[in-house]
Design a protein around this motif. Structure first.
Motif, PDB file in Angstrom:
ATOM      1  N   ILE A 449      51.806  80.649  94.618  1.00 25.79           N
ATOM      2  CA  ILE A 449      52.700  81.390  95.515  1.00 25.79           C
ATOM      3  C   ILE A 449      53.191  80.447  96.615  1.00 25.79           C
ATOM      4  O   ILE A 449      52.419  80.064  97.500  1.00 25.79           O
ATOM      5  N   VAL A 450      54.457  80.066  96.538  1.00 27.88           N
ATOM      6  CA  VAL A 450      55.018  79.161  97.538  1.00 27.88           C
ATOM      7  C   VAL A 450      56.378  79.636  98.039  1.00 27.88           C
ATOM      8  O   VAL A 450      56.665  79.542  99.229  1.00 27.88           O
ATOM      9  N   SER A 451      57.219  80.145  97.163  1.00 27.07           N
ATOM     10  CA  SER A 451      58.605  80.427  97.534  1.00 27.07           C
ATOM     11  C   SER A 451      58.712  81.386  98.715  1.00 27.07           C
ATOM     12  O   SER A 451      57.977  82.378  98.803  1.00 27.07           O
ATOM     13  N   HIS A 452      59.660  81.106  99.592  1.00 27.54           N
ATOM     14  CA  HIS A 452      59.911  81.986 100.738  1.00 27.54           C
ATOM     15  C   HIS A 452      60.443  83.339 100.285  1.00 27.54           C
ATOM     16  O   HIS A 452      60.429  84.298 101.066  1.00 27.54           O
ATOM     17  N   ARG A 453      60.909  83.438  99.047  1.00 25.89           N
ATOM     18  CA  ARG A 453      61.454  84.705  98.548  1.00 25.89           C
ATOM     19  C   ARG A 453      60.395  85.580  97.889  1.00 25.89           C
ATOM     20  O   ARG A 453      60.696  86.706  97.474  1.00 25.89           O
ATOM     21  N   THR A 454      59.185  85.074  97.749  1.00 29.11           N
ATOM     22  CA  THR A 454      58.107  85.840  97.125  1.00 29.11           C
ATOM     23  C   THR A 454      57.362  86.622  98.191  1.00 29.11           C
ATOM     24  O   THR A 454      56.810  86.029  99.123  1.00 29.11           O
ATOM     25  N   HIS A 455      57.334  87.950  98.056  1.00 24.97           N
ATOM     26  CA  HIS A 455      56.690  88.807  99.056  1.00 24.97           C
ATOM     27  C   HIS A 455      55.698  89.748  98.367  1.00 24.97           C
ATOM     28  O   HIS A 455      55.488  89.686  97.149  1.00 24.97           O
ATOM     29  N   ALA A 456      55.120  90.630  99.147  1.00 23.73           N
ATOM     30  CA  ALA A 456      54.034  91.480  98.653  1.00 23.73           C
ATOM     31  C   ALA A 456      54.468  92.341  97.471  1.00 23.73           C
ATOM     32  O   ALA A 456      53.670  92.570  96.549  1.00 23.73           O
ATOM     33  N   ASP A 457      55.711  92.817  97.471  1.00 11.74           N
ATOM     34  CA  ASP A 457      56.133  93.678  96.372  1.00 11.74           C
ATOM     35  C   ASP A 457      56.059  92.954  95.033  1.00 11.74           C
ATOM     36  O   ASP A 457      55.616  93.510  94.023  1.00 11.74           O
ATOM     37  N   ARG A 458      56.461  91.678  94.995  1.00 17.44           N
ATOM     38  CA  ARG A 458      56.442  90.953  93.735  1.00 17.44           C
ATOM     39  C   ARG A 458      55.011  90.560  93.336  1.00 17.44           C
ATOM     40  O   ARG A 458      54.680  90.556  92.147  1.00 17.44           O
ATOM     41  N   ILE A 459      54.174  90.264  94.311  1.00 14.26           N
ATOM     42  CA  ILE A 459      52.792  89.920  93.972  1.00 14.26           C
ATOM     43  C   ILE A 459      52.033  91.159  93.501  1.00 14.26           C
ATOM     44  O   ILE A 459      51.227  91.087  92.564  1.00 14.26           O
ATOM     45  N   ASP A 460      52.300  92.291  94.103  1.00 15.26           N
ATOM     46  CA  ASP A 460      51.700  93.543  93.594  1.00 15.26           C
ATOM     47  C   ASP A 460      52.159  93.803  92.167  1.00 15.26           C
ATOM     48  O   ASP A 460      51.366  94.208  91.305  1.00 15.26           O
ATOM     49  N   GLU A 461      53.436  93.588  91.905  1.00 15.52           N
ATOM     50  CA  GLU A 461      53.957  93.764  90.551  1.00 15.52           C
ATOM     51  C   GLU A 461      53.322  92.761  89.599  1.00 15.52           C
ATOM     52  O   GLU A 461      52.969  93.094  88.455  1.00 15.52           O
ATOM     53  N   CYS A 462      53.158  91.528  90.074  1.00 12.53           N
ATOM     54  CA  CYS A 462      52.551  90.482  89.247  1.00 12.53           C
ATOM     55  C   CYS A 462      51.127  90.845  88.849  1.00 12.53           C
ATOM     56  O   CYS A 462      50.766  90.763  87.662  1.00 12.53           O
ATOM     57  N   THR A 463      50.302  91.248  89.804  1.00 12.06           N
ATOM     58  CA  THR A 463      48.911  91.570  89.463  1.00 12.06           C
ATOM     59  C   THR A 463      48.833  92.789  88.548  1.00 12.06           C
ATOM     60  O   THR A 463      47.955  92.857  87.676  1.00 12.06           O
ATOM     61  N   ALA A 464      49.772  93.723  88.704  1.00 11.99           N
ATOM     62  CA  ALA A 464      49.803  94.874  87.799  1.00 11.99           C
ATOM     63  C   ALA A 464      50.147  94.429  86.382  1.00 11.99           C
ATOM     64  O   ALA A 464      49.538  94.878  85.402  1.00 11.99           O
ATOM     65  N   ILE A 465      51.115  93.522  86.254  1.00  5.83           N
ATOM     66  CA  ILE A 465      51.493  93.000  84.941  1.00  5.83           C
ATOM     67  C   ILE A 465      50.324  92.245  84.316  1.00  5.83           C
ATOM     68  O   ILE A 465      50.027  92.385  83.119  1.00  5.83           O
TER      69      ILE A 465
END
Length: 475
Positions: A449-465
């Motif tokens: 996780i590095v990009s300034h455009r990556t936020h909690a919504d995408r990480i929550d989606e990622c862990t769900a996937i």
């Protein structure tokens, strides 16, 4: 045939009219604005059919040009569309970049101005803008202002090469084939590649053991150095990591600095990935000891979210760096030596180089350092959250508690084939794109996780996937 009788080439003139320039720049700007605006919904990986696009675009340049800028722009966008989406919030593979619009704008200006910055007299004030950046980089790690120097490079690979060459010259001189250098098996390949280019074969490399957290064992390092010296070799360089690519591990930099001081080795820190986390309180604490390094590699195109092609090297002793790289030339005799401003051509392999400073300086000046600090703090928080979520799933094995922003994980009890299928299923979502690695010969998946455009919504989606994929593949 006289010059006047030569046929007109056709197409866009080498110097377009002001109206043509405005029209072209406006079209590119609108395309970029739309592109960035669509990143949240773009697939994180879109290489299907990419080779077909590549074959369609394969061609030699035409003898007669075109004024169809729109068609060329469409081709460029089509080529870029069939790639990994490096700039999007779902790109969590390898080490993500960012691609700030403000940096792209600065680069457009820099390329248009076309100033030469290899020697200071050619563009003193432009060199000063780059020096604003490099002096700041040195200050981040408390290197002494009186003696330190920084340079912007094309990336961490060139920075590591210059660091190895400087270490070789400072510690071994010109007769260096009996030298030995020390890394762990977690070191980035660009370090050993740099040593190879600098003339050191495999017999010069020593792999230092790591502890359970994959950090260099400083006591083992010292024993190996003394063993090599007793055998008639000349130990000269140890390379520590401020964030490995595999897991984000941070070597015990203070302990390594102690060994390097006792044994008179050059201490280089590869902080290409992790270095800018020093802006945060957590990062500064974890990097304790880096301030004692002789050289540090940093990649603004990682931790500052800049476009690819922006790296950096800072050194404690600018004289050592110059002594290792300087080569005089009679055709440069009219130009003065370095003084208040440096001659960058004397500090790196490059004489010709682009005007890199503006694409770093503008984002820092426009957004302020605090914006980058807050973004990096967010990445540390997101990583801790992703680790906790995956660790709570009995189907998933997490490897090492994150020291920066990488989470390594795999199917609990799964073999390599199962984990390859696991990764394939995750990436098939197109919402996130992850990569894998081998650690100790075993297959692991990574979230970085590095990009300034990556936020909690995408990480929550990622862990769900990830959890859904684990249930599907492992169940």
């Amino acid at each position: 045939m006289s010059v006047e009788a030569l046929p007109v080439s056709g197409g866009m003139p080498l110097d377009p009219s002001p109206e043509e320039m405005r029209a072209m720049a406006g079209a590119v700007t609108e395309a970029l604005v739309a592109w960035i605006g669509g990143l949240a919904d773009a697939p994180a990986e879109a290489t299907e059919g990419a080779l077909d696009v590549a074959r369609r675009l394969a061609s030699a340049p035409p003898e007669r040009g075109t004024d169809d800028v729109g068609g060329l722009l469409d081709e460029a966008l089509d080529a870029a569309r069939h790639t990994f989406e490096y700039s999007g919030p779902g790109y969590l593979a390898y080490i993500p970049g960012g691609g700030l619009f403000t940096a792209a704008l600065a680069e457009f200006l820099a390329q248009g101005l076309n100033r030469y910055v290899g020697l200071w007299q050619a563009s003193p004030a432009v060199v000063q803008l780059e020096e604003n950046v490099t002096r700041w980089l040195c200050s981040l790690f408390d290197l002494p202002a009186e003696t330190s120097q920084g340079v912007l490079t094309s990336g961490g690979s060139l920075a590591n090469l210059s660091a190895v060459v400087t270490a070789r010259h400072a510690k071994l001189g010109r007769d260096f084939l009996d030298g030995t250098y020390y890394v762990t098996d977690q070191a980035h390949a660009s370090n050993t590649k740099a040593a190879t280019i600098a003339g050191f074969g495999p017999d010069a490399m020593r792999i230092v053991p790591t502890d359970v957290e994959l950090r260099m064992d400083a006591e083992a390092l010292e024993r190996m150095i003394r063993h090599d010296r007793a055998a008639g070799r000349r130990p000269f360089l140890v390379i520590g990591a401020a964030g490995t690519t595999n897991t984000g591990a941070i070597d015990p930099l203070g302990a390594i600095a102690d060994v390097a001081a006792r044994e008179d080795l050059w201490f280089h820190v590869d902080a290409a990935y992790g270095g800018f986390f020093v802006l945060t309180d957590r990062g500064r604490e974890r990097f304790s000891g880096a301030e004692r390094a002789d050289s540090i590699t940093l990649d603004p195109h990682k931790g500052l979210f800049l476009p690819y092609g922006t790296g950096g090297l800072i050194v404690r002793d600018r004289t050592a760096m110059r002594d290792a790289h300087f080569e005089g030339a009679a055709y440069l005799q009219d130009l003065p030596p370095a003084g208040d401003l440096p001659n960058y051509n004397e500090l790196t392999p490059e004489l010709s180089r682009d005007m890199r400073g503006l694409r770093v300086w503008w984002p820092l000046a426009l957004h302020g350092v605090s914006a980058f600090r807050e973004a990096l703090d967010e990445k540390l928080d997101l990583t801790e959250g992703a680790y906790a979520t995956l660790d709570a799933d009995p189907a998933i094995e997490v490897g090492w508690r994150p020291q920066l922003s990488v989470v390594a994980f795999r199917l609990r009890g799964g073999d390599e084939a199962a984990n390859r299928a696991f990764l394939e299923r995750i990436n098939a979502s197109k919402r996130v794109f992850l990569s894998s690695t081998l650690i100790g010969g075993e297959y692991w998946l990574r979230i970085c996780i590095v990009s300034h455009r990556t936020h909690a919504d995408r990480i929550d989606e990622c862990t769900a996937i990830v959890r859904e994929a684990a249930a599907a593949v492992g169940g």
